[in-house]
Every structure is written in C-alpha cells, then in structure tokens.
Design a protein around this motif. Structure first.
Motif, short mmCIF file in Angstrom:
data_model
loop_
_atom_site.label_atom_id
_atom_site.label_comp_id
_atom_site.label_asym_id
_atom_site.label_seq_id
_atom_site.Cartn_x
_atom_site.Cartn_y
_atom_site.Cartn_z
N LEU A 1 0.85 -1.25 -0.16
CA LEU A 1 0.16 0.07 0.03
C LEU A 1 0.89 1.33 -0.06
CD1 LEU A 1 -2.97 -0.79 2.37
CD2 LEU A 1 -2.64 -1.05 -0.09
N TRP B 1 -3.30 6.90 -1.33
CA TRP B 1 -4.61 7.17 -0.77
C TRP B 1 -5.68 6.75 -1.76
CZ3 TRP B 1 -0.45 10.42 -0.86
CH2 TRP B 1 -0.09 11.08 -2.39
N TYR C 1 -7.88 2.13 -2.58
CA TYR C 1 -9.22 1.45 -3.09
C TYR C 1 -9.38 1.21 -4.42
CZ TYR C 1 -10.48 6.54 -3.78
OH TYR C 1 -10.69 7.73 -3.97
N TRP C 2 -8.58 1.88 -5.30
CA TRP C 2 -8.54 1.58 -6.84
C TRP C 2 -8.42 0.30 -7.07
CZ3 TRP C 2 -6.26 6.12 -9.75
CH2 TRP C 2 -7.02 7.37 -9.56
N PHE D 1 -9.60 -2.35 -5.57
CA PHE D 1 -10.72 -3.25 -5.39
C PHE D 1 -11.80 -2.98 -6.69
CE2 PHE D 1 -9.00 -3.05 -1.20
CZ PHE D 1 -8.94 -4.40 -1.02
N TYR E 1 -14.84 -1.67 -7.81
CA TYR E 1 -16.13 -1.11 -7.44
C TYR E 1 -16.51 -0.26 -8.59
CZ TYR E 1 -13.37 3.04 -6.61
OH TYR E 1 -12.64 4.33 -6.98
N THR F 1 -16.94 2.70 -10.38
CA THR F 1 -16.34 4.03 -10.23
C THR F 1 -17.19 4.87 -11.64
OG1 THR F 1 -14.28 5.00 -11.49
CG2 THR F 1 -14.42 2.60 -10.67
N SER G 1 -6.23 -10.45 1.03
CA SER G 1 -7.29 -10.02 1.78
C SER G 1 -8.18 -11.21 2.14
CB SER G 1 -8.14 -8.62 1.33
OG SER G 1 -8.23 -9.09 -0.03
#
Lengths: 405, 487, 414
Positions: B139, B146, B149-150, B152, B154, B156, B176
């Motif tokens: 990370l 920051w 989360y890209w 994962f 989701y 967008t 994970s």
C-alpha cells in the motif's frame, strides 16, 4: 460402539490363491513383453513407436513402485500410526522396484529412438545444434547410463532396507527396528526426492531436449504419490474381497486413504496448474512449444481428459466423507485414477513421438499387460512370503484401533 | 518466573502415547497458568520494556510513512532497473512469516498433530500481525497510496475495472482473503477461551467486554458439534488457501519474463520458504515467551523439537528449489538465465546471496542434531538466522534479478536509504506492539484445545478396539505353503 | 438433514421465581457420557450438555444428528466460484473489455486465482456465520448462568447436564431423580433470576441523552450534504495535492533565468515542425507560379471524387447542404432562429464560385472565409483536394448539358 479389530482372527496370508494369480500374471506378462519385443525386433519401422510406448509404460509402473516406496518412507518419517495396517501393501508395491530395474535395460537399448540428443538430426537449426552442444556434458549416453545406475541403486537400496527390516520385525518384534527406520527416513526421503527429480528430467523431460521446467520433477512426484495411494486402496479393497484383513482395515482407514488420494489429486492439480499458468502467461516460444504440442489436435483432447479425469471428476467424487468410507466406491474411483494416471504419463512421454496424432495402439496394450503382469507377479510373490500386515509392529495396535473422528 | 528445569518429553517409544502437557496439570490448573498471564494486575517489567521498545519502533514507522507520503517515493532508493526493492522484499518476508499460523492451525489439524494445540493460538496471532505488516508495504509503495481503494472492483465514475489478468490484482484478493480467513479462524478458536476469561473476570468492565467478545458461549454440546464441524471446514478451506497465498505472491514474479523470476518451480518453492520462515519466527517468539510467562508445561520441549524438525524439512525443500533452479539455469542453455544465477552468486549482490545460502541451507543443517533442537538458546539463535536468511532470499530474488536487465545499458545498482531501513525496523515495531497487546489481553494458548488432548478429556473412550501384536507361531518366510487355515 | 435442536431455543423473558430447569454437575468425562446417554434415552427434548472442551463421542451419547453446515458451506463455495468467474468476465471481457499483453479477453487460466480466492472467502465466512446462526449465537445471557457453579466453572473444568422446565416431559421430581441416579457430583434446581433493575440515572436521563446523541451524530452528515449541494466559486480544499500544483513554468510566465525574462523559448530561426515542411506550394497552398492554381496536384479519379464526397458529406453538408446549394440543416436552423443577423453560406453552385480557380477554393477550405472556419487543421491535405474535386462534380451535376445524361435515362428528365 466397540467394534473389535483382531488380527488373531483375521486371515493375514495371501496363500495359494495369491501364488496362482502370481503365476498366471507372470506368465501373461512374460508373453506380453515377449510379443512386444519380438514385433519390435522383426519390424524396424515400429521400433520408435515401440520404445516410446515402452517408456510410457515403464514410467507408469515405476511411478507406482516409487509411490509405494514413498508411502512407506512417509509413514516412518511422520511416525504415523494409522497407516500401519496398510503399510505392508505399500511395501508390496515397492517390492516391484528390483523388477523395474531390470525392465529399465531396454530403455538404454532404445535410447537412440527415444532421445533426440543421442543422434541429433542433421537438419536441426543452428541454434538448436548449439543448444545440444551446450547440454552435451549432461545429455550424453555415458553419463545418462551412469545416472540411471545411480537412481536405480538408490531406490533398490532404500526399498531393500525398508522392506527387509519390516519383514524382520515380523519375526522378532523389536521396536528398535522401527526406530532405526524412522531415523533413516529423512535421509532416504532426500535421496528419493533428488533421484526422482533427475530421473524424470533424464527419462521424460529430455525427450524434448530444448524444453525445460524446474517444476517437472515435482509434477512427476505428484503423479507417483497419487498412483501410490490409489493403488494401495485398490489392493486393500481386492484383498478384503478375497477374505483377507477383513477386520483390520476399517472404513476409517479407507477414509484416510481417500483423504490422501484426494489431497494429492489436488496437489497434482496445483502443480500442473502452476506449470501451465506460468508458461502460458510468459508466452516464450522455447517454453510454450511443449504445451503447444499438447494442446492442439487430438492431444488437446488428452489434455482436457486429464483436467477433467485427473482432477475434476475425482475431486467431486471423493470430496465428501461418505464415498471415502465405502470401499467399493472408493476403490472404483481409485481404479479410474490409476487409469487416468496412465494417460498422464502417456501425455508426458508420447507427443514427442507423434505430435499430430494420439498413437494409441495394441503395442500400448501389450506392453501394459506385459509390464503390469510381471510387476504384479513380483509383488504377489513377495507378499505371499509374509503376512499381509506387519504383525509385530509396535504401532499396529494403535493403527487397528484408529478412528477417524 | 517458573522453575527453569526442562522436562525432556521428546522421545516416545513407538506405540506409546506422547506426553504433550507436562507437570501433572489438571483442567483447572492449566486454565490458571494461561489465564494468569492476562489476569495479572500488571504485566512483568520485561513486558513494559519490550512494549516501550516496540512502541518506539512503531512511532518511527509512523514517522517514516508520514515522511514518505509527504515527499513521495523518491525518499526511497528505488530507481529504474530496481523498481522494487525493500518494499516488496518486506512484503514477501512478512507474508511468508504469516504462513506458519495457518499451517499450524489448519494443516497440522488435518494431519491430527495434537501437539499443535499448545502453539496454535500463538502462531495464529503472529500470522495476523505479520499479514498486517505485509499489507502495509504494497500500500505504501503505491505512488498515491490514498487511492489504494482503486485496487478493488467497485463501480467508479471512471467506468473502469481492475485488470484481473494482473497477478498484482490476484495478490489483493489472495492477501485480503487470507487476512479475513485467518482472523475468522483465530477468533473462532478463541471464543471458548474468551468465555473462560469472562467467567473468571473479576471486574464488571472486563466481564462485559469478554462477555461480548465470547458471544455468550456456554459450552453447549449441541454448539460444540457445529463448532467442531465449522472448525474442520475452516481448516480444510485454509489449507489450500495457505498454499495459494504464497503461490500468488510468487506469480507476481514468475509470470514476468525476467530471468531468475520466470521459473515454474516458484509457487511450491515460495510456499516452502514461507513455512520455513514462519516457523523461524514462531520459534523466535515462543522460546522467550514460554520461559517468561511460565508456559513450559504447555509448550514443551517436544513442541520445540517438532517445530525445529519442520523447519529443517522446509529448509531442505528450499535448498532443493535453489539447486534445481541453479541446475536448470545451466541446463536451459539460455544465456540470460545462466548469467542471472552466476551474477547472484558472484555479482555485486553476492554477499546477500551467500547470507541467504548460509542462513537457509547451511546453518539449518545443525538441526539434524537433537542436541541442537533441544538446546533452546542455540535453537533461538538459529531461528533468528533463518529469519535473516529468508529476508535476504527475497532481497536476492528481487534486487539481484532486477539490477541486471537484458541490456547492459539498462543495468543499475540499488542502495537502500535510511528511510527504507527505518521503515523495515518500524514494521517490527508494529508487529511486536500488536503481539505484546495480544499477550496482555487475550488467551495466548488455546486452552479448550489443549485441555481436549489431556488425559482428563477421556480420549480413551474410542469405540473401536484393536488387538495387534500377534505373538503366535508364524511360519518362516521361506516356507512354501501359506497357512490357509489360520483364522 | 434435520437439526435435532429444540425449535424455540430463544430465551423467554425471564420471570423471577419460576424454575428454569435442573442442572447436574459432573467432574469428569466418563460420568457425563453415561448420564447423557441416560437422559437421551429418557426422551427429553429441551436438554443439553455443557462442557469446557469438545468431547469425542458426546454427539452419539446425546443423539445429535450431523449438522447440515457442510452443505451450506459447499453451496457458498460454488456460488463464490461462479460469482468470481462472472465478475471477471463481466468487468474485463464485457463491460470494460481491454486486451492486455495479447491475451484473449475471456480466458480461464488467469481468472483461476481469483475464482479460487473468492470461493474460499465465501465458504469460510459462511462456515463461521453459519455456525453462529445455527447455534443461535450471540446470545449474551442465558438463564443457566444464574447457577453460580455453572457460571464459574463450565468453561474451566466442570461438566454439566441441564434439562429445561419447558420440556413437555419435565417434572421436577422425576428430573432430579433421573439426574441424581447418575454420577453427578451435584444436582441443582435453577430459578430464573429477577431481571436486574434499571439504574435510576438510566431510567431518568436515558431517553433524552439518546435523542441528544442522535441529533449530534446527524450534524456531520448534514454538513457534508450541505457542502455537496452548495455551488462555490472558490477552489476546493485539497487535502492531497495529487500533482495538481507542480513546480513548473506555465506559458506566458516570467523566468529570470533567461535574458528576455520569458519562460517560453522562441523557436530557432528556420525551425520547421516535423511533417510540416510544406515545400510544395501547389499541394499545400494551391498556388502555382504566383497565381491561384487551376488544376489539381494529383490525378482526378473516381476514387478521389468518391473520397471527396464522403469528406464533403461529413464536414460541409451541415451548412452547405447535400447538394452544395447552401441550405444545410445548420444554416436553415440558424436562419430560422436569428433571421436578422444570420449570414447564409454561399451556394457553391453560384457562378462566382464556379469561376474561382481551384487554388482559391482550396485556400478557402484550408483557411476559412468570413464566418466559415478553417478546416486545414482537421482535414488532411489530400482530402481537401478531394473535396474540391467533389465540389466541381456538384457544380457540374447541377447544370449539366442534356447530352451528358446517359441516353437510356434521358426520359427521366423533366
């Protein structure tokens, strides 16, 4: 509640029936090998095919023998208790190794047909000739023979030592022998792993001398262990059908054999997938050529058969506890696994002989029957001379009382 | 401090049950030993010292990460041929350490290795904290962490999805999932022990907290039945998961074309290395902890001996992989492969290579000797060597492969900066801080599981009886006729 | 696959003083197993054993049937695998399909790791939550905890059997006798404890404090909502710069490094951008020997004119119309909207345009004229000449001598 396993009341002897089967099997085997050899001798144009088929069957029966030996070593290494009741069967399978040593000699004779690096074709591209030249210190007939000798001697020595001491314990009952075998197991396993790896490199991987894969030895090892567990299971089922070891081997033992078979089926798939994925993803011609040969045309069909038959089907069939505790069902699945395992070895060896067609023929059958017959005879004769269970093993009681909670 | 005598329970004659809990404990006294650690009004002074040191390291980690975020990746020594170095080395190192816990809880459970009960809680906790440290590095090595989360999938507003053919995305899923399943496994195993803590709690606050954490567990037989089924299922699921996690980590390297990375043995070789390093770390932690917290009767010499053996075995597998890789680099006839391996052994990073070989292959050979395996001080030092060796293994694989590209014009060197070194040190602070808190507040030994392998658990109530040891007449092996009538 | 669990194991609201059940305490596994078998054979439904450890053989002694949890988990695993496959296919091969390193869009090998991980993840979560759900946990309080012996030692070293009063066969004397006949170290009748009284402060201030806290908790989301709905002219607050502000020189900024104090550097004299040498004046500017060229720089073929037609239809028809008469939809609409100020485009069929030399019209296409913008940047040079060819064809077609029409179609003319 309170089932009793009592080997004092079990039939722990193979007896005359076993000897009769051994004689028949030996005779059929000798005839099979004789016919195969005679044809190869009479028809020079069939020789390349003969040797490829011979190597397939040799590597197949070798994998079973080594699988049996590995089971014996594993039990001693892990000081496992549960598997003592079936250890003699694994030892019986490993007892075929001396015969397999003799059966290796024709491979030496047929090297010129089996390995392109022995007499390289004149029309090879320059860089390929250069590659062969580079590998010459390793891939040459003399060193090949010496290495084969080393592998066979190591296997013979390990199997002789482990089988002899186990048989001696039947008479003396000394726990000390168990301790000795356990103490040596790590060393034996290391030697076993190294020889098996390089044997698979030499005998199968160098069929295509330009291809290499570091995981190849592990792949063949996975096949050996699957074969070993499946064969022990099948032998146990057959013996119990024949009225031997009826109370000694319980559904709990079958469940564990099934678990290990299942586990190593998954392990085999894991290794096969690792090798395939990395070569597929890297997409480098010198590596993919080996898979290209095996994924187009009829060989593609064999690959799919392996995926479905060597992984998916057994996986689904014995994932749950229920079939593992039913000897007939588990035995049937193991017979299937042994069959597909043959195709696995065939798939490793054969495409280098015929890339465009799957050359299944009567030669395969004759040699399978021949080699299988001889090995069966040897194993049955060996088992016929001692009880089918290590009757004075100090862990036997634990193994008999074993419950798969 | 408990008395310092060690009871040697490593030898058992074949056929004799192994002694896994020494010192004449019954269920109550065992509970007393384990619960006493967390129930003591204040921990021993050594705990405070250790906590102080690890908190300091943790603050250094915070400072280093803050500095990194402020200044960007430039504060690290990364450059163009060596675009991965300390960051990914640390990641693989910590993930590897995180493998011992699940191995002990899941694989040894499936293999019915009862001795695992003494150490599994400890190892599982270590697993989780190691995975926390491991997760940190990928990370923070992102240019803009920051936006992590890209990674994962989701929906967008950019209408793009992660690229699932990338092994880096596989890593996100693998690590994970591993983290989640490890926590589930750890927590589920802890429920009965948390209930014990609840029932022993003196104060109202503790009673409430442990009460909530233990979910009202009351040891019902019907509950135990489903609990054990779920535990078995989790073990069966976690076993392939352990293999998959480090295999996926190895794919990060092995799917590429880089010589030294692209080799098919990587997945099983990485898994063996992970278990090797994991056991190294378990021993590093458990040898002092068992002495300091009086756990010698539960984590006996036999446990230590067994762990040392597993370390030896996995060390041999790692050695096997090194050899096969080296052999194949020659056998392949590929000059780049050959160069990479010679360069590892004799190039500018040869020192790292030989540290790795010495610590992972040569030094563990001492484990063949039982006197080494049961000499706690020697074993502890040896385990630390294994940790060092395994860190340098990843360093060698990553840096020594990257710094020599196909074209000599793309060659370079890598030197870590002080920020990287302090970040690595700081990650130990994170790990140890979590670990010390765990020791202070949670049951460090799976009490219910250890109790269930004690004689008091009535294991002799099995249904099946065996009569072996056949002492009757048996014919000589050369006798021709088998005694058909013998039953 | 039925579960042998009492149907309503939910605690009833405890009423103080009623008997909840009878507990027997054992100090070892063997007596517990014997007793459990006895109670099982006694035909009770609402009873259970309570032990600090899982006990081998207790399931059988209690007559518990195997749980259906494995099947639930198997189902979760299968759906996890399918879900992951579907997700990867939809996201990478369907909804946002892009080729990476020459790999096929839908291909199994690289999808397998994630399929595997999601399978394990869903199965494991299901195993854990399924276990809790089937066990009806968490249930933080249970009436057996009213027994001191139970609450103290059931998780440490004592084994219990409890028979609940709601069992249809429950008869306190009988149950006590049954449990007493086992090797119990103690048999205890457990009475529901009185529900603990709510502390005075909680009763008095609980509700107002809760309402107040709720109101306070609503403040941040409301502020965020307000901020999101209010338009602002000032730049947003940037927590993370994201390279929006970079130390660099923008066009037209000063830079004292150079003598002329300009950050932008003038081109070296004679600099020509790549591909912009444009040395052929005829081709690029339509000028031949100082005059507007009259010919074409390339041979005029059907292909050229067809290309010109296609380009014309794309770029020019909006204003000039399909036939070039100047009545394209944009022009018509513009005229309708603002008739007083709209300048209609020139009809290309006009005599003026007809007589203009080729070079002149080419120049107009390239550089624009009056309200017509320049198309030089958008249309490659060869295409501009092709358009010109088509314009000439249009002019011819709108005023063609009858002789040019093929004989067999002359009848269609009016």
């Amino acid at each position: 509640m309170a089932e009793v396993a009592d080997i004092r009341r079990d039939n722990v002897w193979l007896g005359g029936a076993g000897r009769a089967v051994a004689i028949v099997a030996g005779a059929v085997g000798a005839v099979g090998l004789g016919i195969g050899g005679a044809i190869a001798w009479a028809q020079p144009d069939q020789r390349a095919h003969f040797f490829a088929s011979y190597l397939t069957n040799y590597c197949y029966f070798l994998s079973l023998g080594l699988g049996g030996l590995f089971l014996v070593l594993l039990e001693h290494l892990a000081r496992a208790g549960w598997s003592v009741v079936v250890r003699r069967l694994a030892e019986g399978i490993a007892s075929t190794l001396p015969v397999l040593c003799l059966l290796f000699l024709p491979v030496l004779w047929g090297m010129g047909y089996l390995y392109p690096w022995v007499n390289p074709r004149g029309d090879l591209a320059e860089h390929l000739q250069h590659l062969l030249e580079w590998k010459r210190p390793y891939l040459n007939t003399g060193f090949f023979g010496v290495r084969a000798g080393i592998y066979l001697v190591v296997w013979l020595a390990i199997s002789y030592y482990y089988l002899a001491l186990s048989s001696r314990q039947d008479r003396t009952g000394e726990p000390r022998l168990t301790l000795r075998l356990e103490g040596l197991a790590p060393v034996a396993i290391i030697l076993f792993g190294l020889t098996l790896t390089f044997a698979s490199f030499d005998w199968m991987m160098s069929r295509d001398p330009f291809w290499y894969s570091t995981i190849f030895g592990v792949y063949y090892f996975a096949g050996c262990v699957v074969g070993g567990f499946a064969l022990v299971t099948v032998v146990a089922v057959l013996l119990q059908r024949g009225g031997r070891l009826v109370s000694a081997i319980s559904p709990d033992h079958y469940q564990d054999l099934g678990k290990y078979t299942f586990g190593f089926i998954v392990f085999w798939a894991y290794i096969a997938f690792s090798q395939y994925l990395l070569i597929w993803y890297g997409n480098i011609p010198e590596e993919t050529q080996w898979y290209v040969r095996r994924s187009h045309g009829p060989w593609g069909g064999v690959s799919v058969l392996l995926l479905l038959g060597h992984f998916v089907l057994p996986f689904v069939a014995i994932i749950s506890r229920w079939p593992k505790r039913r000897p007939a069902l588990l035995g049937a699945v193991c017979v299937w696994i042994l069959g597909v395992h043959w195709f696995d070895v065939y798939w490793l060896v054969m495409p280098e002989y015929s890339a465009t067609a799957v050359p299944l023929s009567w030669l395969d059958v004759v040699l399978f029957v021949g080699m299988g017959g001889v090995c069966t005879a040897r194993a049955l004769l060996w088992l016929g001379r001692r009880p089918l269970i290590p009757i004075r093993d100090p862990r036997l009681e634990e193994s008999l009382a074993f419950e798969n909670a | 401090m408990a008395d310092t005598r060690e009871i040697d329970n490593t030898v058992t004659l074949p056929g004799q049950p192994a002694v896994l809990v020494t010192g004449d404990h019954d269920l109550a006294s065992l509970t007393e030993v384990v619960a006493g650690i967390a129930e003591a009004p204040r921990p021993p002074r050594g705990w405070y010292i250790a906590f102080g040191v690890s908190m300091t390291l943790l603050m250094i980690l915070g400072a280093m990460v803050g500095y990194l975020f402020l200044m960007g990746i430039g504060v690290w020594g990364l450059n163009v041929p060596v675009a991965w170095a300390f960051d990914i080395t640390n990641f693989v190192f910590w993930v590897g350490i995180g493998h011992a816990g699940t191995l002990i809880s899941a694989i040894l459970f499936l293999f019915r290795q009862k001795w695992r009960t003494g150490i599994n809680r400890f190892a599982e906790a270590m697993t989780i904290f190691a995975v926390v440290c491991a997760g940190l590095f990928p990370l923070i090595h992102l240019g803009r962490p920051w936006f992590m989360y890209w990674l994962f999938p989701y929906p967008t507003y950019l209408k793009v999805w992660p690229q699932f053919k990338s092994p880096l995305v596989w890593d996100v899923f693998a690590v994970s999932t591993y983290m989640t399943v490890s926590i589930l496994f750890w927590y589920m195993g802890m429920i009965p022990d948390l209930a014990t803590f609840r029932d022993r709690a003196k104060g109202r606050v503790k009673h409430t907290i442990y009460g909530i954490l233990s979910l009202g567990w009351r040891g019902s037989g019907r509950h135990w039945h489903r609990y054990e089924t779920a535990y078995l299922l989790l073990a069966a699921l976690a076993t392939p998961l352990v293999l998959s996690v480090h295999s996926v980590v190895s794919f990060d390297f092995a799917v590429s074309h880089l010589p030294g990375w692209h080799t098919t043995i990587f997945p099983p070789y990485f898994v063996a290395g992970a278990i090797f390093s994991g056991f190294g770390m378990v021993l590093t932690l458990i040898i002092p902890a068992r002495a300091y917290f009086g756990l010698k009767d539960i984590v006996t010499l036999r446990h230590v001996d067994n762990m040392a053996k597993i370390m030896l075995a996995t060390g041999m597998i790692v050695g096997y992989a090194y050899s096969i890789e080296f052999f194949t680099s020659w056998y392949s006839g590929n000059p780049y492969e050959g160069f990479t391996f010679l360069n590892r052994a004799f190039g500018p990073y040869a020192w790292a290579y030989w540290i790795m070989i010495s610590c992972n292959v040569f030094i563990p050979q001492l484990l063949w000797f039982k006197r080494v395996r049961t000499n706690l001080l020697v074993l502890w030092i040896l385990a630390i060597f294994v940790n060092i060796g395994m860190w340098f293994e990843r360093f060698t694989i990553i840096v020594a492969s990257l710094h020599r590209d196909y074209l000599p014009s793309s060659w370079g060197m890598y030197t870590p900066t002080w920020v990287e070194i302090l970040t690595l040190a700081g990650s130990f602070g994170l790990f140890l801080t979590l670990f010390l808190l765990f020791i202070r507040y949670l049951p460090v030994v799976a009490m219910a599981e250890v109790k269930s392998i004690m004689p008091q658990a009535g294991l002799e109530h099995g249904g099946r009886r065996g009569f072996g040891q056949y002492w009757g007449e048996i014919p000589h092996r050369h006798e021709r006729r088998g005694p058909e009538g013998k039953h | 696959m039925g579960e042998n669990i009492p149907p309503a194991d939910v605690p009833v609201v405890p009423r103080a003083g009623t008997v909840y059940g009878v507990l027997a305490e054992y100090d070892g596994v063997a007596p517990l197993l014997e007793a459990a078998a006895k109670v099982r054979d006694g035909g009770y439904t609402y009873w259970d054993t309570y032990t600090p450890i899982p006990i081998h053989g207790l399931d059988e002694a209690m007559g518990i049937r195997k749980t259906r949890l494995p099947w639930v988990v198997f189902g979760a695993g299968v759906s996890g695998a399918l879900l992951a496959l579907l997700m990867q296919w939809w996201m990478n091969a369907f909804n946002y399909s892009y080729v990476v390193s020459g790999k096929p869009l839908l291909n199994l090998p690289p999808y397998i790791p994630i399929i595997f991980e999601v399978t394990i993840l869903l199965s494991a979560i299901t195993a854990f939550l399924g276990m809790l759900l089937l066990n009806k946990l968490p249930q933080l309080y249970h009436s057996w905890f009213a027994s001191r012996a139970f609450a103290r030692r059931v998780t440490t070293d004592r084994f219990f059997i409890g028979i609940e009063a709601r069992d249809p066969k429950f008869d306190i004397a009988e149950v006590r006798a049954l449990l007493g006949s086992t090797r119990a170290s103690q048999v205890e009748t457990v009475v529901e404890p009185a529900a603990p009284a709510m502390p005075e402060q909680v009763r008095k201030y609980g509700l107002p404090v809760a309402v107040l806290l709720l109101a306070v908790a609503l403040v941040p989301p409301l502020l965020i909502a307000k901020a999101r709905l209010t338009p602002r002219n000032s730049p947003r607050v940037q927590v993370i710069a994201d390279m929006d502000q970079q130390p660099k020189f923008l066009p037209q900024q000063a830079n004292p490094l150079f003598l002329d104090d300009r950050a932008m550097r003038p081109l070296v004299a004679g600099t020509v951008a790549v591909h912009h040498a444009n040395l052929d004046k005829f081709l690029y500017q339509g000028i031949a020997e100082g005059q507007w060229a009259t010919g074409f720089p390339m041979p005029v073929t059907t292909t050229l004119v067809a290309r010109g037609q296609a380009r014309f239809n794309i770029y020019c028809t909006a204003c000039h119309g399909w036939d070039g008469a100047g009545n394209g939809p944009a022009a018509v609409q513009g005229a309708a909207r603002s008739p007083e100020s709209w300048v209609m485009p020139t009809s290309l069929l006009d005599g003026v345009v007809r007589e203009r030399p080729n070079g002149h019209i080419f120049n107009t296409i390239s550089n624009g004229i009056r309200t017509m913008p320049a198309y030089g940047d958008q249309i490659p040079v060869a295409d501009r000449w092709a358009i010109l060819g088509y314009v000439r064809a249009l002019q011819l077609s709108q005023a063609a001598p009858k002789a040019l029409v093929p004989a067999e179609r002359q009848a269609e003319l009016r």
